[in-house]
Design a protein around this motif. Structure first.
Motif, PDB file in Angstrom:
ATOM      1  N   ASN A  43       0.825  -1.205   0.000  1.00 43.12           N
ATOM      2  CA  ASN A  43       0.000   0.000   0.000  1.00 43.12           C
ATOM      3  C   ASN A  43       0.858   1.254   0.000  1.00 43.12           C
ATOM      4  N   ASN A  44       1.897   1.239   0.856  1.00 43.25           N
ATOM      5  CA  ASN A  44       2.781   2.414   0.928  1.00 43.25           C
ATOM      6  C   ASN A  44       3.503   2.648  -0.396  1.00 43.25           C
ATOM      7  N   ALA A  45       3.974   1.539  -0.994  1.00 45.69           N
ATOM      8  CA  ALA A  45       4.702   1.657  -2.262  1.00 45.69           C
ATOM      9  C   ALA A  45       3.772   2.157  -3.377  1.00 45.69           C
ATOM     10  N   SER A  46       2.515   1.672  -3.387  1.00 44.66           N
ATOM     11  CA  SER A  46       1.554   2.084  -4.419  1.00 44.66           C
ATOM     12  C   SER A  46       1.223   3.574  -4.296  1.00 44.66           C
ATOM     13  N   ASN A  47       1.008   4.047  -3.081  1.00 41.27           N
ATOM     14  CA  ASN A  47       0.685   5.472  -2.880  1.00 41.27           C
ATOM     15  C   ASN A  47       1.868   6.366  -3.224  1.00 41.27           C
ATOM     16  N   SER A  48       3.052   5.961  -2.762  1.00 36.51           N
ATOM     17  CA  SER A  48       4.246   6.791  -3.010  1.00 36.51           C
ATOM     18  C   SER A  48       4.568   6.866  -4.503  1.00 36.51           C
ATOM     19  N   LEU A  49       4.504   5.707  -5.175  1.00 37.31           N
ATOM     20  CA  LEU A  49       4.833   5.677  -6.593  1.00 37.31           C
ATOM     21  C   LEU A  49       3.787   6.471  -7.404  1.00 37.31           C
ATOM     22  N   GLY A  50       2.506   6.389  -6.987  1.00 37.84           N
ATOM     23  CA  GLY A  50       1.466   7.154  -7.691  1.00 37.84           C
ATOM     24  C   GLY A  50       1.696   8.654  -7.614  1.00 37.84           C
TER      25      GLY A  50
END
Length: 640
Positions: A43-50
């Motif tokens: 979740n953290n990686a998806s939000n940060s990358l977005g």
């Protein structure tokens, strides 16, 4: 399985169950924790990358988007990242080729972690720019889970080994009284009653030990009572109360048993009328005390010359039975008897060699009790008539050989193994079967065949007992007599062999090398047990440890305690032949029954000897003897 192993196995199973339960809980919690951690990271990686890709997507910079994704992709465990441009439908896909290190493939193949992915839409205001789909790589979960499981396994293994060691030591200490109890129970089963076991601290075991100690004490008391009963019956029925010597009934039965076996020796009848003078001068109390002292002196001095049975058969008459002695030794015995009695006559104030007569009857050839008693009495009457101290009954038979000739003949026979054998079957009482065969040896010199009773006194006199026993045992083995029958073969041992430690060593080596030690029985006369119990115990231990058997011959002949049976633990005892000839009255039956009960109470086989006919055997039926021996089944020649 022993109690120790059962408890040990139970603790082992409980410990394994505990470890398995703890390991399962720990495994489940760790697996759940790692799954949640991977979901949170995704979740953290998806939000940060977005957020980072929004400006690049607005500018349509494909190369910039790839650069940003590579930064994230290389910094974590992601299996795949897929970026789909909504403007033109273009897709960019990144796949992770990373393999999980230091984790076995079989563990990965368990599929403990399901595939986790996260799909989001990247927007700029109301405008949708692209969709981002990230699939987590399970390698991190497998690696962490394997590491944790490995650490737990090592820790539990160490704890398990420590627990097993402590459990073994602890159980050994706790169950030590049970081991002692087991040994004590086996000793009781073998009728050995040692000291009481110490009480343990454990309550339940303490009660058990107390019960065993009580049972052991009661059984010990039972056998002590039987032993005391035998002594009391002997004293009551077979012992003269004044002198403490055997009475007429005992000496007659003893003579009968002696004459039924091949042997030599003599019977002395002694009349001491000087004791009547003591009675007249000082009264019966002084007379009885004089008789008691005289009896003690006779036993002390005469046994130094030769073993004999001394009995008081009437108020002033005594009988002396000397067995297995040659003529010269019988003469020395007579001289010692005269000296001993004359000393007591002088102390009583009477004149030596007066009112004192001896009649001597030497055994030569086949004789009955009546013949022996008649010859001795005739010699006594002739001594009184001629006013001589003694008279030796004249016998036309002459001695076969001089002592030196006996030495040469016996030495040559032993050296060249010239002995011949006969054996006599011993029949079981319960069924018509032979349980063992007793071996008798014979010696042929010139044209004369001699039985053991004729040459054994000279074997003892010339100290050839050990050599003879070794010769006979080697001959039995050389001619394979042990292989001819399944029944055991009984061999009588001489007194010299029983006391000879070198013979013990030789016998041990012989039995260890023999194929059939269980088919050999060695018979030890009861007189040897009383004269040298320590040597008998040493010899019996050698015989038992090597797998052979042994028994006590002439059981009940000696006046003494039967306690030696507990220390020797013979496989069988042979009732003395005198019991086959005692008068059929209640008192003698009680004595014989008590002797049998002592032996059978110790789980020792009882063999009655001297049985000549079935009517004689029927008297022992109710005594439950195990086997019988006698001329009802005569010996037969053994072909070598």
């Amino acid at each position: 399985m022993t109690l120790f192993r059962q408890i040990y196995a139970l603790l082992f199973a409980l410990f394994l169950l505990t470890i398995a339960s703890v390991a399962y809980v720990q495994f489940s919690e760790t697996q759940g924790f790692l799954t949640k951690q991977m979901e949170s990271d995704l979740n953290n990686a998806s939000n940060s990358l977005g957020l980072m890709l929004t400006p690049v997507l607005e500018a349509g910079d494909t190369a910039g988007a790839e650069t940003l994704v590579n930064v994230i992709f290389e910094g974590g465990y992601y299996q795949q990242i897929k970026l789909t441009w909504l403007v033109d439908g273009k897709q960019q896909v990144w796949n992770n080729a990373i393999r999980v290190n230091k984790v076995p493939q079989w563990f990965i193949d368990l599929n403990l972690f399901t595939s986790i992915n996260k799909q989001t839409t990247i927007t700029s205001g109301w405008l949708q720019l692209a969709t981002l789909e990230i699939t987590a790589h399970p390698g991190f979960g497998y690696q962490e889970l394997w590491r944790i499981i490995s650490d737990i396994t090592i820790l539990f293994s160490i704890l398990f080994l420590i627990a097993i060691a402590f459990a073994r030591i602890g159980l050994s200490w706790i169950l030590k009284p049970l081991n002692t109890l087991s040994v004590h129970a086996k000793q009781i089963a073998e009728r050995q009653f040692g000291p009481d076991m110490p009480a343990p601290k454990t309550k339940e075991l303490k009660e058990l030990v107390d019960a065993f100690n009580s049972m052991s004490a009661q059984l010990k008391q039972v056998f002590s009572s039987l032993d005391e009963e035998v002594s009391a019956l002997r004293k009551k029925n077979l012992v003269d109360q004044v002198s403490g010597l055997p009475n007429r009934q005992y000496i007659v039965s003893r003579i009968n048993g002696w004459l039924s076996e091949p042997s030599t020796g003599a019977l002395y009848l002694v009349k001491m009328d000087w004791l009547e003078d003591v009675h007249s001068k000082y009264g019966f109390q002084v007379r009885d005390e004089t008789i008691r002292i005289l009896s003690e002196k006779l036993q002390q001095h005469q046994d130094e010359i030769a073993h004999s049975v001394i009995a008081r058969i009437a108020a002033y008459e005594f009988a002396f039975l000397v067995e297995d002695c040659e003529h010269d030794q019988l003469t020395k015995y007579l001289q010692s008897l005269i000296r001993t009695v004359n000393k007591e006559i002088s102390k009583a104030g009477s004149k030596p060699n007066e009112q004192f007569n001896i009649g001597v009857a030497e055994r030569l050839g086949q004789m009955t009790v009546s013949d022996m008693m008649a010859q001795a009495d005739n010699a006594l009457q002739q001594s009184i008539k001629e006013a001589k101290v003694f008279h030796w009954f004249e016998n036309t038979q002459k001695q076969l050989f001089t002592r030196e000739e006996w030495r040469n003949n016996l030495g040559n026979a032993i050296k060249h193994k010239k002995f011949q054998f006969r054996w006599q079957p011993i029949q079981l009482s319960a069924k018509n079967e032979v349980c063992q065969r007793e071996l008798y040896c014979q010696l042929k010199i010139e044209d004369t065949t001699l039985h053991a009773g004729q040459f054994m006194p000279y074997v003892e006199l010339l100290s050839l007992g050990t050599l003879l026993d070794r010769c006979l045992i080697e001959t039995v083995n050389q001619h394979k007599l042990l292989e001819r029958n399944y029944e055991r073969v009984a061999i009588n041992l001489t007194n010299q062999s029983i006391s000879d430690t070198e013979f013990h060593v030789w016998l041990k080596q012989f039995l260890r090398a023999n194929k059939y030690p269980d088919r050999i029985c060695f018979e030890i006369p009861e007189a040897s047990v009383y004269s040298d119990l320590e040597a008998c115990e040493s010899l019996c231990k050698v015989i038992r440890d090597c797998g052979a058997h042994f028994g006590i011959d002439h059981f009940g002949r000696q006046f003494g305690s039967m306690a030696y049976l507990q220390s020797l633990r013979p496989h069988y005892v042979k009732l003395d032949q005198s019991f086959a000839y005692i008068e059929d009255n209640q008192h003698n039956s009680e004595l014989c029954r008590a002797l049998v009960n002592v032996a059978k109470g110790l789980d020792i086989q009882v063999i009655v000897t001297g049985i000549q006919e079935k009517q004689q055997l029927s008297r022992f039926t109710e005594l439950r003897v195990d086997a019988y021996q006698g001329f009802i089944s005569p010996p037969v020649n053994v072909k070598l």
